[in-house]
Design a protein around this motif. Sequence first.
Motif, short mmCIF file in Angstrom:
data_model
loop_
_atom_site.label_atom_id
_atom_site.label_comp_id
_atom_site.label_asym_id
_atom_site.label_seq_id
_atom_site.Cartn_x
_atom_site.Cartn_y
_atom_site.Cartn_z
N THR A 1 0.83 -1.21 0.00
CA THR A 1 0.00 0.00 0.00
C THR A 1 0.86 1.26 0.00
O THR A 1 0.60 2.21 -0.74
N THR A 2 1.92 1.26 0.82
CA THR A 2 2.82 2.42 0.88
C THR A 2 3.54 2.62 -0.44
O THR A 2 3.68 3.77 -0.91
N LEU A 3 3.97 1.53 -1.07
CA LEU A 3 4.66 1.63 -2.35
C LEU A 3 3.73 2.20 -3.42
O LEU A 3 4.15 3.02 -4.24
N LEU A 4 2.47 1.77 -3.40
CA LEU A 4 1.51 2.29 -4.37
C LEU A 4 1.23 3.77 -4.14
O LEU A 4 1.08 4.53 -5.10
N ILE A 5 1.19 4.17 -2.87
CA ILE A 5 0.97 5.59 -2.56
C ILE A 5 2.14 6.43 -3.06
O ILE A 5 1.96 7.49 -3.66
N LEU A 6 3.37 5.94 -2.85
CA LEU A 6 4.54 6.68 -3.31
C LEU A 6 4.59 6.75 -4.83
O LEU A 6 4.99 7.77 -5.40
N ALA A 7 4.18 5.67 -5.50
CA ALA A 7 4.12 5.69 -6.96
C ALA A 7 3.09 6.71 -7.44
O ALA A 7 3.32 7.43 -8.42
N ALA A 8 1.96 6.78 -6.73
CA ALA A 8 0.93 7.76 -7.09
C ALA A 8 1.42 9.19 -6.85
O ALA A 8 1.14 10.10 -7.65
N VAL A 9 2.18 9.39 -5.77
CA VAL A 9 2.76 10.70 -5.49
C VAL A 9 3.72 11.10 -6.61
O VAL A 9 3.73 12.25 -7.07
N ALA A 10 4.55 10.13 -7.06
CA ALA A 10 5.49 10.41 -8.14
C ALA A 10 4.75 10.76 -9.43
O ALA A 10 5.15 11.68 -10.16
N PHE A 11 3.67 10.05 -9.71
CA PHE A 11 2.85 10.35 -10.89
C PHE A 11 2.30 11.77 -10.81
O PHE A 11 2.38 12.55 -11.77
N LEU A 12 1.76 12.12 -9.64
CA LEU A 12 1.21 13.47 -9.44
C LEU A 12 2.30 14.52 -9.55
O LEU A 12 2.11 15.59 -10.14
N ALA A 13 3.48 14.22 -8.99
CA ALA A 13 4.60 15.17 -9.06
C ALA A 13 5.02 15.40 -10.50
O ALA A 13 5.29 16.54 -10.91
N GLY A 14 5.09 14.33 -11.30
CA GLY A 14 5.45 14.48 -12.70
C GLY A 14 4.41 15.26 -13.48
O GLY A 14 4.74 16.11 -14.31
N PHE A 15 3.14 14.99 -13.18
CA PHE A 15 2.04 15.67 -13.85
C PHE A 15 2.08 17.17 -13.55
O PHE A 15 2.00 18.02 -14.45
N ILE A 16 2.22 17.50 -12.27
CA ILE A 16 2.23 18.90 -11.86
C ILE A 16 3.50 19.60 -12.33
O ILE A 16 3.48 20.76 -12.73
N ASP A 17 4.63 18.89 -12.31
CA ASP A 17 5.90 19.48 -12.71
C ASP A 17 5.84 19.93 -14.17
O ASP A 17 6.42 20.96 -14.52
N ALA A 18 5.16 19.16 -15.01
CA ALA A 18 5.05 19.52 -16.42
C ALA A 18 4.19 20.75 -16.63
O ALA A 18 4.33 21.48 -17.61
N ILE A 19 3.27 21.02 -15.68
CA ILE A 19 2.35 22.15 -15.82
C ILE A 19 2.85 23.38 -15.06
O ILE A 19 2.87 24.49 -15.58
#
Length: 259
Positions: free
Chosen positions: A12-30
């Motif tokens: 569960t923690t690994l999935l949360i961190l992966a989701a955080v990384a996805f969100l970080a990449g998404f926001i970083d591009a914008i």
Amino acid sequence: MILSLDPGFELTTLLILAAVAFLAGFIDAIAGGGGLLTLPALLTVGLPPHLALGTNKLCATFGSATAAFTFYKRKLFSPVHWRNALIGTAVGALLGALIAHWLPSQWLNQLLPLVVFACGLYLLFSKTPNSTPDANAPIGQKRQWPQSVSLGFYDGVAGPGTGAFWTVSSLLLYPLDLVRASGVARSMNFVSNACALSVFIFTGQVAWLLGLGMGLTLMLGAYLGARTAIGGGAKFIRPVFIMVVLALTLRLVWQHWLG
């Protein structure tokens, strides 16, 4: 050298961190500043500070490599004009990562939340300076040394907000428009990430499975974010994102300073 493959988190923690990384990449591009989300997230789940820095560098290198290659391919960044900055960034990042390796964990636990918090406040209230680009104006080679060494050093020691600092300082120092200044920022960010990562790899301070997983999801988020960056998206996402960053760092300050 010790190889750290898995910090032992639950799925569960690994999935949360992966989701955080996805969100970080998404926001970083914008809106920029994705590293301001991934590093405090790694610290928040209990990763030791040196391992968090190294794993975050592995994750960040994915995104910065993709962005740097894109700017280079579109001829928005010319390495020939920025050779001093490339060298200075590499030297500064190597020195910064070496110093970070020797800093006591307790110091980093108390220092990193404050650095992230300060960068978050800066990005929340700062404005991009106006630029008056001149295509025929030369790029000051001597100015590149203090800028690149200092920002490379900072990225090696900590890193959050480095891309934004590169963009703003390049607009102030050189005759660039925002797009080309972003090209410089992404390219130098890749150099400092890669150099600092080499030190963390050598000292065994990288959680490989976690870093690779987060890196891949960060790249996916960045790809989708770049395609979604239309209209006023950044104006809405940026302040919300920074407020999340500030909330995370306040939790870390409470944990390591007041707990």
